[in-house]
Design a protein around this motif. Sequence first.
Motif, PDB file in Angstrom:
ATOM      1  N   ASN A  82     -13.052 -12.543   2.297  1.00  0.00           N
ATOM      2  CA  ASN A  82     -12.151 -11.455   1.911  1.00  0.00           C
ATOM      3  C   ASN A  82     -11.034 -11.268   2.913  1.00  0.00           C
ATOM      4  N   ILE A  83      -9.852 -11.002   2.390  1.00  0.00           N
ATOM      5  CA  ILE A  83      -8.716 -10.558   3.207  1.00  0.00           C
ATOM      6  C   ILE A  83      -8.232  -9.238   2.607  1.00  0.00           C
ATOM      7  N   ILE A  84      -8.098  -8.210   3.417  1.00  0.00           N
ATOM      8  CA  ILE A  84      -7.577  -6.929   2.934  1.00  0.00           C
ATOM      9  C   ILE A  84      -6.337  -6.553   3.730  1.00  0.00           C
ATOM     10  N   SER A 108     -12.142 -19.078  -3.602  1.00  0.00           N
ATOM     11  CA  SER A 108     -13.136 -18.888  -2.525  1.00  0.00           C
ATOM     12  C   SER A 108     -12.786 -17.726  -1.610  1.00  0.00           C
ATOM     13  N   ILE A 109     -11.509 -17.334  -1.626  1.00  0.00           N
ATOM     14  CA  ILE A 109     -11.075 -16.226  -0.764  1.00  0.00           C
ATOM     15  C   ILE A 109     -10.380 -15.177  -1.630  1.00  0.00           C
ATOM     16  N   ARG A 110     -10.907 -13.930  -1.592  1.00  0.00           N
ATOM     17  CA  ARG A 110     -10.340 -12.839  -2.368  1.00  0.00           C
ATOM     18  C   ARG A 110      -9.385 -12.050  -1.470  1.00  0.00           C
ATOM     19  N   VAL A 111      -8.241 -11.662  -2.018  1.00  0.00           N
ATOM     20  CA  VAL A 111      -7.224 -10.960  -1.227  1.00  0.00           C
ATOM     21  C   VAL A 111      -6.822  -9.691  -1.975  1.00  0.00           C
ATOM     22  N   ASN A 112      -6.961  -8.535  -1.331  1.00  0.00           N
ATOM     23  CA  ASN A 112      -6.676  -7.241  -1.967  1.00  0.00           C
ATOM     24  C   ASN A 112      -5.911  -6.340  -1.003  1.00  0.00           C
ATOM     25  N   ALA A 113      -5.375  -5.249  -1.533  1.00  0.00           N
ATOM     26  CA  ALA A 113      -4.648  -4.282  -0.701  1.00  0.00           C
ATOM     27  C   ALA A 113      -5.207  -2.885  -0.921  1.00  0.00           C
ATOM     28  N   ILE A 114      -5.158  -2.092   0.134  1.00  0.00           N
ATOM     29  CA  ILE A 114      -5.498  -0.675   0.052  1.00  0.00           C
ATOM     30  C   ILE A 114      -4.272   0.117   0.466  1.00  0.00           C
ATOM     31  N   GLN A 115      -3.895   1.104  -0.346  1.00  0.00           N
ATOM     32  CA  GLN A 115      -2.772   1.987  -0.038  1.00  0.00           C
ATOM     33  C   GLN A 115      -3.314   3.347   0.425  1.00  0.00           C
ATOM     34  N   PRO A 116      -3.357   3.582   1.747  1.00  0.00           N
ATOM     35  CA  PRO A 116      -3.805   4.903   2.187  1.00  0.00           C
ATOM     36  C   PRO A 116      -2.731   5.966   1.963  1.00  0.00           C
ATOM     37  N   GLY A 168      -9.568  11.012   6.269  1.00  0.00           N
ATOM     38  CA  GLY A 168     -10.498  10.515   7.283  1.00  0.00           C
ATOM     39  C   GLY A 168     -10.737   9.020   7.149  1.00  0.00           C
ATOM     40  N   PHE A 169     -11.073   8.353   8.246  1.00  0.00           N
ATOM     41  CA  PHE A 169     -11.256   6.908   8.223  1.00  0.00           C
ATOM     42  C   PHE A 169     -12.449   6.491   7.363  1.00  0.00           C
ATOM     43  N   GLU A 170     -13.423   7.395   7.189  1.00  0.00           N
ATOM     44  CA  GLU A 170     -14.578   7.065   6.340  1.00  0.00           C
ATOM     45  C   GLU A 170     -14.140   6.796   4.903  1.00  0.00           C
ATOM     46  N   ALA A 171     -13.085   7.497   4.455  1.00  0.00           N
ATOM     47  CA  ALA A 171     -12.609   7.290   3.075  1.00  0.00           C
ATOM     48  C   ALA A 171     -12.100   5.861   2.904  1.00  0.00           C
ATOM     49  N   LEU A 172     -11.401   5.346   3.929  1.00  0.00           N
ATOM     50  CA  LEU A 172     -10.925   3.952   3.857  1.00  0.00           C
ATOM     51  C   LEU A 172     -12.090   2.982   4.006  1.00  0.00           C
ATOM     52  N   GLN A 173     -13.022   3.307   4.882  1.00  0.00           N
ATOM     53  CA  GLN A 173     -14.222   2.468   5.080  1.00  0.00           C
ATOM     54  C   GLN A 173     -14.949   2.267   3.759  1.00  0.00           C
ATOM     55  N   GLN A 174     -15.093   3.340   2.965  1.00  0.00           N
ATOM     56  CA  GLN A 174     -15.783   3.235   1.674  1.00  0.00           C
ATOM     57  C   GLN A 174     -15.020   2.330   0.705  1.00  0.00           C
ATOM     58  N   ALA A 175     -13.680   2.430   0.717  1.00  0.00           N
ATOM     59  CA  ALA A 175     -12.871   1.576  -0.174  1.00  0.00           C
ATOM     60  C   ALA A 175     -12.978   0.120   0.260  1.00  0.00           C
ATOM     61  N   ILE A 176     -12.943  -0.122   1.575  1.00  0.00           N
ATOM     62  CA  ILE A 176     -13.074  -1.493   2.092  1.00  0.00           C
ATOM     63  C   ILE A 176     -14.428  -2.077   1.688  1.00  0.00           C
ATOM     64  N   THR A 194      -9.780  -9.317  -6.906  1.00  0.00           N
ATOM     65  CA  THR A 194      -8.750  -9.961  -6.111  1.00  0.00           C
ATOM     66  C   THR A 194      -7.386  -9.598  -6.695  1.00  0.00           C
ATOM     67  N   ALA A 195      -6.382  -9.602  -5.840  1.00  0.00           N
ATOM     68  CA  ALA A 195      -5.014  -9.186  -6.221  1.00  0.00           C
ATOM     69  C   ALA A 195      -4.970  -7.730  -6.684  1.00  0.00           C
ATOM     70  N   ALA A 196      -5.926  -6.930  -6.234  1.00  0.00           N
ATOM     71  CA  ALA A 196      -5.987  -5.507  -6.620  1.00  0.00           C
ATOM     72  C   ALA A 196      -5.341  -4.649  -5.535  1.00  0.00           C
ATOM     73  N   ILE A 197      -4.799  -3.507  -5.991  1.00  0.00           N
ATOM     74  CA  ILE A 197      -4.211  -2.526  -5.079  1.00  0.00           C
ATOM     75  C   ILE A 197      -4.918  -1.193  -5.297  1.00  0.00           C
ATOM     76  N   ILE A 198      -5.627  -0.723  -4.272  1.00  0.00           N
ATOM     77  CA  ILE A 198      -6.468   0.471  -4.394  1.00  0.00           C
ATOM     78  C   ILE A 198      -5.843   1.614  -3.596  1.00  0.00           C
ATOM     79  N   ARG A 199      -5.514   2.741  -4.262  1.00  0.00           N
ATOM     80  CA  ARG A 199      -4.988   3.915  -3.548  1.00  0.00           C
ATOM     81  C   ARG A 199      -6.124   4.787  -3.049  1.00  0.00           C
ATOM     82  N   VAL A 200      -6.019   5.201  -1.788  1.00  0.00           N
ATOM     83  CA  VAL A 200      -6.971   6.167  -1.212  1.00  0.00           C
ATOM     84  C   VAL A 200      -6.113   7.261  -0.588  1.00  0.00           C
ATOM     85  N   ASP A 201      -5.674   8.238  -1.429  1.00  0.00           N
ATOM     86  CA  ASP A 201      -4.582   9.122  -0.989  1.00  0.00           C
ATOM     87  C   ASP A 201      -4.748  10.583  -1.371  1.00  0.00           C
TER      88      ASP A 201
END
Length: 241
Positions: free
Chosen positions: A134-136, A174-182, A210-218, A228-235
């Motif tokens: 995984n790459i985030i 073999s490698i999934r790549v995603n993004a998180i938008q805090p 809080g950082f735990e919110a991002l930890q849960q999304a990760i 993969t190729a997903a964009i997840i908002r945590v905002d």
Amino acid sequence: MTKQPIALITGAGRRLGLHMTRYLLAEGWQVIALSRSHDGELAELATTNADLSIVTCDALSDASVDQAIAHIQRTASHLDFVLHNASLYEKDAAHTDDACAFYDQLYQIHMKLPARLNEGLRSQLEKRVRTTANIIHITDIYASNPNPEYALYCSTKAGLENLMLSFAKRLAPSIRVNAIQPGPIKFLPEHSDADKKQVLSETLLPVEGGFEALQQAIQSILDNEYMTAAIIRVDGGRSVT
Ligand SMILES: NC(=O)C1=CN([C@@H]2O[C@H](COP(=O)(O)OP(=O)(O)OC[C@H]3O[C@@H](n4cnc5c(N)ncnc54)[C@H](OP(=O)(O)O)[C@@H]3O)[C@@H](O)[C@H]2O)C=CC1
Ligand SMILES: Nc1nc2c(c(=O)[nH]1)N=C([C@H](O)[C@@H](O)CO)CN2
């Protein structure tokens, strides 16, 4: 015997990077922590954690990045996760005298470093011990709807998000790549009370996430083999107000 998964975290010296370093160590991962310095809490953590190694890396120095990549290529048998967390967050107005240099720095931290690590460590990621590697890319809700006071920052976070899409296409399956938008996760000391009040007044859930919110999304991305190729908002809903 299954080998231990290995994570690489950029900007691991404080805040989210340090939080995720602690979390993944507790979850049984080995962690390669990229940081500009070997001091403070991260260095202290390394004295009691054989699974934590610190690698010096300053995105503003090509030589530093070259050396970090070469070191990891030599010493890491495999990689299972790369977290692109390193970031610089300053207003354009603070750089009226050095706007070009500031833009270069934002590009080097938010785009050049992630792109070089993704390509430079691709073979280690292919050798992962987990089902997929995984790459985030940690971007920002501002990548989709910029704050004009931070135009240069926002544009390079948008670039980081676009890079995520290209690497998701290039590195599948073999490698999934995603993004998180805090969104408003944790204010910096330099945020004024007025700034904080304004931001939270624009947020449906008017608290710092809080950082735990991002930890849960990760963790949810790591656990989901169909993402993969997903964009997840945590905002806290800030991006819809
Ligand atoms: N906090 C929030 O509310 C929000 C955060 N985000 C994003 O989430 C991520 C984590 O946020 P947060 O923990 O607040 O981030 P910080 O602003 O605390 O910075 C993260 C790290 O970036 C690293 N960094 C800075 N400059 C460089 C450089 N030249 N080379 C290498 N590394 C560098 C530093 O690591 P070190 O000191 O170890 O070198 C620093 O600890 C970031 O990508 C941020 O943009 C997005 C929206 C909101
Ligand atoms: N590298 C950073 N990027 C951002 C931060 C931060 O602290 N470090 N903070 C924000 C704000 O909290 C924003 O989400 C609310 O104004 C954005 N990016």
